[in-house]
Design a protein around this motif. Structure first.
Motif, mmCIF file in Angstrom:
data_model
loop_
_atom_site.group_PDB
_atom_site.id
_atom_site.type_symbol
_atom_site.label_atom_id
_atom_site.label_comp_id
_atom_site.label_asym_id
_atom_site.label_seq_id
_atom_site.Cartn_x
_atom_site.Cartn_y
_atom_site.Cartn_z
ATOM 1 N N SER A 61 0.843 -1.196 0.000
ATOM 2 C CA SER A 61 0.000 0.000 0.000
ATOM 3 C C SER A 61 0.878 1.245 0.000
ATOM 4 O O SER A 61 1.904 1.293 0.689
ATOM 5 C CB SER A 61 -0.920 0.010 1.223
ATOM 6 O OG SER A 61 -1.938 -0.951 1.085
ATOM 7 N N ARG B 126 -4.608 9.230 1.838
ATOM 8 C CA ARG B 126 -5.163 7.900 2.071
ATOM 9 C C ARG B 126 -4.184 6.818 1.619
ATOM 10 O O ARG B 126 -3.243 7.092 0.855
ATOM 11 C CB ARG B 126 -6.488 7.738 1.349
ATOM 12 C CG ARG B 126 -6.418 7.839 -0.145
ATOM 13 C CD ARG B 126 -7.810 7.684 -0.767
ATOM 14 N NE ARG B 126 -8.448 6.441 -0.440
ATOM 15 C CZ ARG B 126 -9.473 6.305 0.424
ATOM 16 N NH1 ARG B 126 -9.992 7.380 1.005
ATOM 17 N NH2 ARG B 126 -9.995 5.133 0.697
ATOM 18 N N GLU C 256 -3.476 3.519 -0.516
ATOM 19 C CA GLU C 256 -3.956 2.865 -1.741
ATOM 20 C C GLU C 256 -2.988 1.738 -2.125
ATOM 21 O O GLU C 256 -1.776 1.987 -2.225
ATOM 22 C CB GLU C 256 -4.067 3.879 -2.880
ATOM 23 C CG GLU C 256 -5.136 4.931 -2.662
ATOM 24 C CD GLU C 256 -5.249 5.882 -3.842
ATOM 25 O OE1 GLU C 256 -4.455 5.728 -4.810
ATOM 26 O OE2 GLU C 256 -6.130 6.752 -3.825
ATOM 27 N N SER D 210 -6.572 0.314 -0.416
ATOM 28 C CA SER D 210 -7.081 0.592 0.911
ATOM 29 C C SER D 210 -6.805 -0.558 1.880
ATOM 30 O O SER D 210 -7.076 -1.730 1.576
ATOM 31 C CB SER D 210 -8.590 0.851 0.827
ATOM 32 O OG SER D 210 -9.131 1.013 2.112
ATOM 33 N N ARG E 88 -6.695 -1.246 6.426
ATOM 34 C CA ARG E 88 -7.120 -0.688 7.712
ATOM 35 C C ARG E 88 -5.970 0.082 8.353
ATOM 36 O O ARG E 88 -4.831 -0.386 8.402
ATOM 37 C CB ARG E 88 -7.591 -1.793 8.662
ATOM 38 C CG ARG E 88 -8.789 -2.578 8.151
ATOM 39 C CD ARG E 88 -9.231 -3.594 9.199
ATOM 40 N NE ARG E 88 -9.792 -2.935 10.362
ATOM 41 C CZ ARG E 88 -11.093 -2.734 10.555
ATOM 42 N NH1 ARG E 88 -11.970 -3.134 9.630
ATOM 43 N NH2 ARG E 88 -11.528 -2.156 11.654
ATOM 44 N N GLU F 253 -13.197 6.701 9.415
ATOM 45 C CA GLU F 253 -12.710 6.376 8.080
ATOM 46 C C GLU F 253 -11.331 5.727 8.084
ATOM 47 O O GLU F 253 -10.825 5.335 7.021
ATOM 48 C CB GLU F 253 -12.657 7.654 7.226
ATOM 49 C CG GLU F 253 -14.013 8.228 6.867
ATOM 50 C CD GLU F 253 -14.760 7.315 5.901
ATOM 51 O OE1 GLU F 253 -14.112 6.729 5.011
ATOM 52 O OE2 GLU F 253 -15.986 7.179 6.055
ATOM 53 N N ASN G 80 -10.904 2.371 6.492
ATOM 54 C CA ASN G 80 -10.911 2.371 5.029
ATOM 55 C C ASN G 80 -9.631 2.953 4.443
ATOM 56 O O ASN G 80 -9.550 3.185 3.230
ATOM 57 C CB ASN G 80 -12.109 3.158 4.504
ATOM 58 C CG ASN G 80 -13.430 2.573 4.960
ATOM 59 O OD1 ASN G 80 -13.585 1.342 5.035
ATOM 60 N ND2 ASN G 80 -14.389 3.432 5.272
ATOM 61 N N GLY G 81 -8.668 3.236 5.285
ATOM 62 C CA GLY G 81 -7.393 3.760 4.815
ATOM 63 C C GLY G 81 -7.358 5.268 4.654
ATOM 64 O O GLY G 81 -6.387 5.814 4.121
ATOM 65 N N ASN G 82 -8.391 5.968 5.125
ATOM 66 C CA ASN G 82 -8.446 7.429 5.019
ATOM 67 C C ASN G 82 -7.750 8.049 6.228
ATOM 68 O O ASN G 82 -8.240 7.949 7.353
ATOM 69 C CB ASN G 82 -9.895 7.889 4.938
ATOM 70 C CG ASN G 82 -10.018 9.387 4.711
ATOM 71 O OD1 ASN G 82 -9.014 10.089 4.587
ATOM 72 N ND2 ASN G 82 -11.239 9.882 4.655
#
Length: 322
Positions: free
Chosen positions: A37, A59, A61, A63, A65, A110, A113-115
Motif C-alpha cells: 500500500s 489515504r 492505496e 485501501s 485498515r 474512516e 478504510n485507509g483514510n
C-alpha cells in the motif's frame, strides 16, 4: 498379485496449484501489513481562506485498515513539528504544537478504510506551508501543500478632475498572498495605470492601492479588480463617474469665458455708459455710485449712502466771571 499404481484423485491439488495458493496467501499477508500500500496525498496544493475549515486529503492505496496504526502529521519548521499524532485510537496532545490546540482532527470512522486525511479548523495565515503525513509502522510518508489566503472588497474614490479627466483611487486591505490590481473600462478593456503600492502589516496581510486617470471616452463606468491567482480569489468594485465630475476642456473654457464676461465686461460697459450719459449716473445727495457683487455670480452698479464722518464734540468749559 499385481498392484495398481496410485492415481491422483480429482479432488487433490497439483503442485502448481499449491504454489499459486501459497503465493496468494503470502501477498494477502504482506498487503495486510501495508507492504503493497502506498500513502497518497493530494498532488496539487490545497487553498483555504482565513477563518475557514480545510481538509488535507491523504489515504492508503490500495485501501487497508489504519485504525490500529499510528498516524503522524508534521509541518517542517515548527518546534515542536507535530501538528497531529494519532496513536492507540486517540490524539496525543503532549506532542502537539500549541498553535494547533483544538484545531485538528482525523476522521476516526474512516481510518478502517485507509483514510488518514487531517482537518484543520479556523485556518490562520501561519498555517500555510508544507505538511507531511507519516505512518511509521509501514514506513510510508507523503507531502501536501496548503495555501492560506485572505481577501477583502476594494473601495474606489474620486481623487480629482481637471481638463476633462478624473483620477480614481482603488484600495483594498487584508489580502494574502500579495494580490494584483487591474483597472477596466465599461467594455472590460484593461486601462493603463501606474504600478500599485503595496504595504504589508504586522499581521502579515497586504494593503494594495492603485490610481488611474480616465476621461469621458470610457463611458464614465470603471472597475477596479483585485485578484490572487494562487488561491483563485477575485474581488471587484465598480463606479460610475457623473458627467459633472469629468468636464470637457472646451466646456471649461466656455464656462470661464462666461464668468469673465459677467464679472468684468458687463460692469465696464455700464461704467462707460455712465460716463457718456453722466446725468443718468448722478446719485442723490449724500449717495455715491458703487459696484456690488451678487450671490448669483454677476454684478451691478447702484447708489448707496455714503458713510458720514463723525464730528468731534468740542468740550466747552463754562466758568464764572467775576
Amino acid at each position: 498379485m499385481m498392484t495398481r499404481p496410485l492415481m491422483p484423485s480429482d479432488n487433490s491439488l497439483s503442485f502448481r496449484d499449491i504454489i499459486l495458493l501459497h503465493a496468494v496467501v503470502f501477498i494477502v499477508v504482506l498487503q495486510s501489513h501495508g507492504v503493497y500500500s502506498d500513502l497518497v496525498c493530494s498532488r496539487g496544493p490545497i487553498a483555504a481562506l482565513v477563518g475557514d475549515d480545510v481538509i488535507l486529503p491523504c489515504r492508503l492505496e490500495p485501501s487497508i485498515r489504519a485504525d490500529s496504526m499510528t498516524v503522524v502529521w508534521t509541518k517542517p519548521g515548527l518546534d515542536p513539528k507535530y501538528v497531529h499524532v494519532h496513536e492507540d485510537g486517540r490524539l496525543v496532545y503532549q506532542s502537539q504544537h500549541p498553535s494547533y490546540y483544538y484545531r485538528t482532527r482525523l476522521f476516526v470512522d474512516e481510518l478502517k478504510n485507509g483514510n488518514v486525511s487531517m482537518k484543520i479548523m479556523k485556518v490562520k495565515v501561519s498555517d500555510g506551508g508544507e505538511y507531511k503525513c507519516l505512518i511509521p509502522s509501514i514506513k510510508k510518508e507523503d507531502y501536501i501543500q496548503l495555501i492560506v489566503g485572505s481577501v477583502s472588497t476594494p473601495i474606489i474614490t474620486v481623487i480629482s478632475n481637471m481638463s476633462g479627466r478624473a483620477t480614481l483611487s482603488c484600495e483594498s486591505r487584508g489580502w494574502y498572498p500579495e494580490p494584483e490590481v487591474l483597472w477596466l473600462d465599461a467594455e472590460g478593456n484593461l486601462l493603463s495605470a501606474g504600478p500599485p503600492e503595496t504595504v504589508r502589516g504586522p499581521d502579515h496581510l497586504y494593503t494594495v492601492s492603485s490610481r488611474v486617470t480616465v476621461d469621458k471616452r470610457h463611458n464614465n463606468s470603471f472597475t477596479c479588480r483585485v485578484q490572487q491567482n494562487n488561491i483563485h480569489q477575485t474581488r471587484e468594485a465598480h463606479i460610475h463617474v457623473p458627467d459633472y465630475f469629468i468636464v470637457d476642456s472646451t466646456e471649461l473654457v466656455d464656462f470661464w469665458w462666461l464668468i469673465f464676461i459677467a464679472v468684468l465686461v458687463v460692469p465696464l460697459c455700464i461704467l462707460c455708459c455712465c460716463r457718456v450719459h453722466s446725468k443718468k449716473c448722478v446719485c442723490p445727495n449724500h449717495q455715491v455710485l458703487a459696484l456690488s457683487l451678487q450671490s448669483s455670480g454677476g454684478s451691478m452698479f447702484g447708489c448707496i449712502r455714503a458713510p458720514q464722518k463723525k464730528q468731534k464734540k468740542k468740550n466747552t468749559i463754562i466758568g464764572k466771571h467775576t
